[in-house]
Each structure stands twice: as structure tokens, then as C-alpha cells.
Design a protein around this motif. Structure first.
Motif, mmCIF file in Angstrom:
data_model
loop_
_atom_site.group_PDB
_atom_site.id
_atom_site.type_symbol
_atom_site.label_atom_id
_atom_site.label_comp_id
_atom_site.label_asym_id
_atom_site.label_seq_id
_atom_site.Cartn_x
_atom_site.Cartn_y
_atom_site.Cartn_z
ATOM 1 N N ASN A 369 3.201 10.779 13.015
ATOM 2 C CA ASN A 369 2.829 9.391 12.767
ATOM 3 C C ASN A 369 4.031 8.473 12.651
ATOM 4 N N ILE A 370 3.843 7.220 13.048
ATOM 5 C CA ILE A 370 4.694 6.121 12.592
ATOM 6 C C ILE A 370 4.015 5.530 11.369
ATOM 7 N N ARG A 371 4.793 5.289 10.320
ATOM 8 C CA ARG A 371 4.255 4.867 9.024
ATOM 9 C C ARG A 371 4.728 3.465 8.668
ATOM 10 N N LEU A 372 3.779 2.596 8.271
ATOM 11 C CA LEU A 372 4.088 1.272 7.731
ATOM 12 C C LEU A 372 3.361 1.143 6.392
ATOM 13 N N ASP A 373 4.111 1.009 5.307
ATOM 14 C CA ASP A 373 3.538 0.926 3.964
ATOM 15 C C ASP A 373 3.968 -0.359 3.276
ATOM 16 N N TYR A 374 3.047 -0.912 2.486
ATOM 17 C CA TYR A 374 3.377 -2.002 1.569
ATOM 18 C C TYR A 374 3.099 -1.508 0.159
ATOM 19 N N ALA A 375 4.088 -1.613 -0.740
ATOM 20 C CA ALA A 375 3.958 -1.073 -2.090
ATOM 21 C C ALA A 375 4.394 -2.102 -3.120
ATOM 22 N N ASN A 380 8.032 -6.091 -8.577
ATOM 23 C CA ASN A 380 8.725 -5.763 -7.336
ATOM 24 C C ASN A 380 7.714 -5.401 -6.259
ATOM 25 N N ASP A 381 8.081 -5.641 -4.991
ATOM 26 C CA ASP A 381 7.292 -5.152 -3.878
ATOM 27 C C ASP A 381 8.232 -4.810 -2.729
ATOM 28 N N ALA A 382 7.740 -4.016 -1.774
ATOM 29 C CA ALA A 382 8.614 -3.550 -0.702
ATOM 30 C C ALA A 382 7.788 -3.085 0.490
ATOM 31 N N TRP A 383 8.399 -3.186 1.683
ATOM 32 C CA TRP A 383 7.839 -2.670 2.921
ATOM 33 C C TRP A 383 8.627 -1.432 3.346
ATOM 34 N N TYR A 384 7.925 -0.469 3.964
ATOM 35 C CA TYR A 384 8.543 0.760 4.440
ATOM 36 C C TYR A 384 8.088 1.017 5.861
ATOM 37 N N LEU A 385 9.040 1.271 6.732
ATOM 38 C CA LEU A 385 8.742 1.626 8.124
ATOM 39 C C LEU A 385 9.513 2.875 8.481
ATOM 40 N N GLY A 386 8.838 3.844 9.081
ATOM 41 C CA GLY A 386 9.519 5.072 9.462
ATOM 42 C C GLY A 386 8.565 6.045 10.112
ATOM 43 N N VAL A 387 9.080 7.223 10.361
ATOM 44 C CA VAL A 387 8.290 8.324 10.890
ATOM 45 C C VAL A 387 8.115 9.342 9.771
#
Length: 391
Positions: A369-375, A380-387
Motif C-alpha cells: 500500500n501507499i499510505r496517507l494518514d492524518y493524525a 498538534n496534528d500531522a500528515w503522513y505519506l509513505g509506503v
């Protein structure tokens, strides 16, 4: 009271997860969870190591190369290192049909990456399996140069950021052996770090070594147990791993410190398109240690430079739903606590972590998968993009 400083361990595992993502715990997600790929014999009888998936089997725009050599470019983005690109390559050693049924493929991997906060790293990795997966060998080494942000721990300086520059070399070798014919593995570990650091803050941290140059050799013991039905992004099964390390450090001060890690992950397919995964992760250390070798909270929603302590404990749960063909959704929540170094006990405050994510499967045969997360976490908040999945 929470401490807001750095808490990310500079180790081979960190470099592996940061830069060599496609070849370190590559997570997998099915296009159609009603038709899972068949499992090899070794996955049923002995459990699965967090090994490199054999991405040679499927043609995909996600990878380059042919035969036994594969190159994978991967975009990455997270609140600690910013956004950038990782390029990793691996050569898989040919296997006979009997070896394919008995053990994962051995490989040699190289990788490097750069992010927009001027951090970069390069590394090499060797992984071998022998005697029908009874023996496992992993060696890794490389160089990293990281530019991280620290938050001033002084409450009167709330919001005051400073840079923490870390660079240096690492090497780690692990050899493990299956216990009888079970899913347990027992092994030994040797690690060496030669790290330079430059703090742009006048920190008063008497329990941590903040010298500019530190060499740290380590000896350790590893224990693993694995009954997952897939090397990554399992639908069912358990994964347990534990490490005990005795580490030394040289510089102006010569001393040693102890490290203990414990982690348990579980995976349950409740219905065909829905998998629930959970993760419990603990760390404790004793003695005066380098600032870059503290425990950390393995949660989303804040930079890993947010919390520092000699103790940490976190738990999280994630629901993974295959919505339509290659597309999936996730929702996750969890929390963690860190130690109060003054009292040697855990802090009372729970640090929350929760969010949602989107998945797109780029390789059906390996379910990658390619992963896109919002947490989010507190303010605080953050975006994550990766495999790969987060755990």
C-alpha cells in the motif's frame, strides 16, 4: 508533567524505517480480501520474520528493474523530517522451489533519501536465511545527517523551537535461531554508533549525555515470536519481539547503560473486508545515556522530537477496511505515557493519538500500500505519506 524535548533513537532500525521503507517491514493490503494469495509453507509452520517482500513477482509502475534486481522510488512525508524522496534497491538471491516453500528470499539492499528539512541518509542491508528458515542473519550499516527541531522544556519558553543537528555512522548485526520447531526465535545482537550532535539550546539534562561526540557499542539478546499469516499487514496472528541491550559510551565520560524493549502486535479479520490491528509498545532504560538514545512514543500526531524519557509505554488500535478494489480506509486511536525522570515513575498524563487514513494498493501480489494518514494529538496534528502500514 510532560517533558517536551527529543525522543527518537538513532539506530539501524530507525534508518531502516525512515529511508529504506520498501525493504523494511513493507506492509501489504489485498485488492480483494476475499481472494488472499496462498501462503508459503514456512509462513504456516514457523511464523514470519519482518522481511523484505519478494517484489519481483509482479509488473508495476511502482518499481524498476528486472529478474532479481529491483529499484523502488518512494515519496515520504512526516512531521519529523518533512517531505522528500527515498530510493531503495535490492538484489534477491535465486532460490530453488524447495527453498521458496521453506524460507523468505535472501537479499542485499541499498538505499538513500533526502527531505526538505535538509536531512539525508544512506545505508546498506544484508538479510540471509538458512536451513529451512531455522537460521536468520541481518546486517545493516550506513551514515545519516539529520536536522531536527526541539521544543524547549522550560514552561516559560513555551513554543520556543531550536535545531538539533545529528550526524554519524552506525552498524548492527543480528543472528537468530529458531527454538526447536516452534514459532520462537532466540538471537544475539551487536551494535555500534559513532554520533556527533550539536544542540542549539542550553538544556539542563543531568540524566542524559549531550556531548558533541559519542561512540556507543552494544551487546544484546533478542526474542521473537510470530504467527501472522503474512509478513506485513497480516489479517490474523500475533507478533511479539523483545530486546535487551547493554550499551557503553565513550567521550569525555565513559559509562554504560541498559536498554529493554517489549512489543506485542495482534491482527484479527472480523469479516472479509475488515481487519482490526492493535499494538502495545514499551521501553525502559537505566543509567546515563546519550540524548539521542532515549525511549520514544511510537504514535502519530506529533513529531518524534516531542517527548523524551527513560520510560515510555503506548497502545493503539487500527481498523483497516478494504472499501473498493485497490482502495481502503483506516481509523486509528491510541495513547501513551512517558516516565517522570525525577521520580522514576510514569507521568499521569496520557498523550492521545487518533486519526484517519487512505490506502491505495500499488502491488497486488505483495499487497503493498501507499499510505496517507492524518493524525491529531492534543493541540498538534500531522500528515503522513509513505509506503507500508504504520504497524
Amino acid at each position: 508533567m510532560r517533558q517536551s524535548v527529543l525522543t527518537k533513537t538513532l539506530s539501524p532500525a530507525w534508518l531502516c524505517l525512515l529511508l529504506l521503507t520498501p525493504f523494511c517491514n513493507a506492509e501489504i493490503e489485498a485488492e480483494d480480501q476475499q481472494s488472499q494469495p496462498s501462503r508459503s509453507d514456512y509462513s504456516v509452520s514457523t511464523g514470519l520474520v519482518d522481511s523484505v517482500p519478494d517484489v519481483r513477482e509482479e509488473k508495476s509502475k511502482f518499481k524498476l528493474g528486472s529478474e532479481n534486481l529491483v529499484v523502488v522510488p518512494v515519496p515520504v512525508s512526516n512531521p519529523t523530517f518533512g517531505s522528500g524522496l527515498v530510493v531503495a534497491g535490492a538484489y534477491y538471491y535465486p532460490q530453488s522451489e524447495e527453498q521458496k516453500k521453506a524460507q523468505p528470499p535472501s537479499f542485499t539492499g541499498v538505499g538513500g533519501g533526502y527531505t526538505d528539512n535538509e536531512s539525508y541518509a544512506i545505508g546498506v542491508m544484508q538479510q540471509n536465511y538458512w536451513d529451512e528458515d531455522r537460521w536468520r542473519f541481518t546486517a545493516a550499516g550506513g551514515y545519516g545527517d539529520f536536522k531536527l527541531e526541539l521544543v524547549d522544556p522550560d514552561p516559560s519558553q513555551e513554543g520556543n523551537l531550536a535545531y538539533w543537528l545529528i550526524s554519524g555512522y552506525f552498524a548492527q548485526v543480528t543472528l537468530s535461531r529458531r527454538v526447536m520447531e516452534s514459532s520462537w526465535y532466540l538471537g544475539g545482537l551487536v551494535r555500534y554508533l559513532d554520533i556527533s550532535q550539536d544542540l542549539d539550546l542550553n538544556l539542563d539534562l543531568p540524566d542524559y549525555n549531550v556531548e558533541s561526540q559519542i561512540q556507543s557499542p552494544s551487546l544484546g539478546l533478542t526474542i521473537e515470536y510470530d504467527t501472522r499469516d503474512n509478513t506485513t499487514n497480516a489479517y490474523n496472528g500475533l507478533r511479539f519481539d523483545s530486546k535487551i541491550l547493554i550499551s557503553g559510551q565513550s567521550g569525555r565520560n565513559v559509562s554504560k547503560y541498559e536498554q529493554y524493549y517489549l512489543r506485542l502486535r495482534g491482527y484479527h479479520q472480523l469479516v472479509s473486508p475488515l481487519v482490526v490491528a492493535w499494538d502495545v509498545n514499551g521501553c525502559t532504560k537505566s543509567g546515563e545515556m546519550p540524548l539521542w538514545d532515549t525511549c520514544r512514543l511510537d504514535l502519530r500526531g506529533f513529531p518524534v522530537t516531542r517527548y523524551l524519557s527513560k520510560k515510555s509505554l503506548s497502545a493503539q488500535v487500527e481498523a483497516r477496511w478494504n472499501v473498493y478494489k485497490r482502495w481502503g480506509l483506516v481509523a486509528f486511536a491510541g495513547g501513551g505515557i512517558i516516565g517522570n525522570d525525577t521520580t522514576e515513575k510514569f507521568d499521569d498524563d496520557v498523550i492521545p493519538s487518533y486519526g484517519v487514513g487512505l490506502r491505495f494498493m500499488v502491488m497486488k501480489s505483495q499487497r503493498i500500500n501507499i499510505r496517507l494518514d492524518y493524525a491529531r494529538s492534543d493541540d498538534n496534528d500531522a500528515w503522513y505519506l509513505g509506503v507500508t502500514e504504520y504497524f
